[in-house]
Design an enzyme around this catalytic site. Structure first.
Site, PDB file in Angstrom:
ATOM      1  N   ASP A   9      -4.735  -0.163   3.122  1.00  0.00           N
ATOM      2  CA  ASP A   9      -5.679  -0.877   3.955  1.00  0.00           C
ATOM      3  C   ASP A   9      -6.977  -0.065   3.967  1.00  0.00           C
ATOM      4  OD1 ASP A   9      -6.509  -2.747   6.117  1.00  0.00           O
ATOM      5  OD2 ASP A   9      -6.415  -0.913   7.317  1.00  0.00           O
ATOM      6  N   ALA A  10      -8.080  -0.706   4.296  1.00  0.00           N
ATOM      7  CA  ALA A  10      -9.371  -0.018   4.242  1.00  0.00           C
ATOM      8  C   ALA A  10      -9.827   0.493   5.601  1.00  0.00           C
ATOM      9  CB  ALA A  10     -10.432  -0.936   3.638  1.00  0.00           C
ATOM     10  N   SER A 122      -7.472  -5.384   1.609  1.00  0.00           N
ATOM     11  CA  SER A 122      -8.175  -5.403   2.889  1.00  0.00           C
ATOM     12  C   SER A 122      -8.607  -6.798   3.301  1.00  0.00           C
ATOM     13  CB  SER A 122      -9.416  -4.506   2.792  1.00  0.00           C
ATOM     14  OG  SER A 122     -10.225  -4.603   3.937  1.00  0.00           O
ATOM     15  N   ASN A 123      -8.764  -6.965   4.624  1.00  0.00           N
ATOM     16  CA  ASN A 123      -9.400  -8.149   5.177  1.00  0.00           C
ATOM     17  C   ASN A 123     -10.883  -8.212   4.837  1.00  0.00           C
ATOM     18  OD1 ASN A 123      -7.182  -9.323   6.498  1.00  0.00           O
ATOM     19  ND2 ASN A 123      -7.554  -8.211   8.395  1.00  0.00           N
TER      20      ASN A 123
END
Length: 229
Positions: A9-10, A122-123
């Site tokens: 994830d970022a 990531s989102n």
């Protein structure tokens, strides 16, 4: 099967999401904001995440940059700062230049030296992620940056995790997925990934059908973990 691919994830995992508010608070002339920035940063992040979940279940997807601005607007109003347009613009500018956590560059470089494939999942929108990766100098230690924009729904929808196998040709158990969000790591466990939760704030485990396989205080030991699994 051995781990071949480490996916991160970022925001909050590789990049410090509090950095924008913290750096703005340290600038000359922002003494009033210096007392409020921890609350603003916390509210901003919480609303940003809540809006992704709500949009996902309501089938009302939007670019993550829109969601990020919506979250900031709520946070500023909650602290009585919604009339400070200059502060808003400065915080948004700094969000494109978030600092990586100190251990991140060496950790990713070690993974690459060990022959691992590395990626972000990531989102974030592609443009936001590109800005963060370049600002932090991580381009050379990442094989790819995968965004939910290609499927049009936010995590933890399964179609987001599908992106990893489609890109790298991996089976789920060949992937170590790492997130600072306990719910994200838990959902990835349910998907079939090996998982690690970077629990920097020492929070309780989320009450969900799954739990992260590994709980760490930071990302320093990820290369060792990936080789042991």
């Amino acid at each position: 099967m051995p781990i071949t691919t480490c996916v991160f994830d970022a925001y909050g995992t590789l990049f410090d999401v509090s950095a924008a508010a913290r750096e703005a608070a340290a600038e000359p002339g922002r003494e009033a904001f210096a007392d409020l920035w921890p609350k603003v940063a916390n509210d901003w992040r919480l609303k940003q995440l809540q809006y992704t979940w709500l949009r996902a279940v309501a089938d009302a997807h939007a670019d993550f940059w829109d969601v990020t601005q919506n979250g900031l607007d709520w946070a500023l109003e909650a602290s009585g700062l919604d009339g400070d347009a200059e502060l808003r613009e400065r915080l948004l500018q700094l969000y494109w230049e978030l600092s990586a956590y100190p251990e991140v560059p060496k950790m990713l470089a070690t993974l690459k030296e060990n022959g691992m494939q590395t990626a972000i999942l990531s989102n974030g929108s592609p443009a936001m992620l590109d800005g963060a990766v370049k600002s932090a100098g991580l381009s050379d230690v990442l094989d790819d940056v995968l965004s939910v924009e290609s499927v049009g729904v936010f995590k933890p929808h399964r179609s987001v995790y599908d992106l990893v196998g489609k890109r790298f040709g991996t089976k789920p158990d060949q992937v170590l997925f790492v997130s600072s969000n306990g719910w994200d790591a838990a959902a990835a466990t349910g998907y079939g990934f090996q998982t690690a939760w970077a629990n920097r704030a020492n929070e309780p485990v989320d009450r969900l059908p799954w739990v992260p396989h590994n709980i760490l205080s930071n990302l320093t030991t990820i290369p060792d973990l990936a080789q042991r699994l």
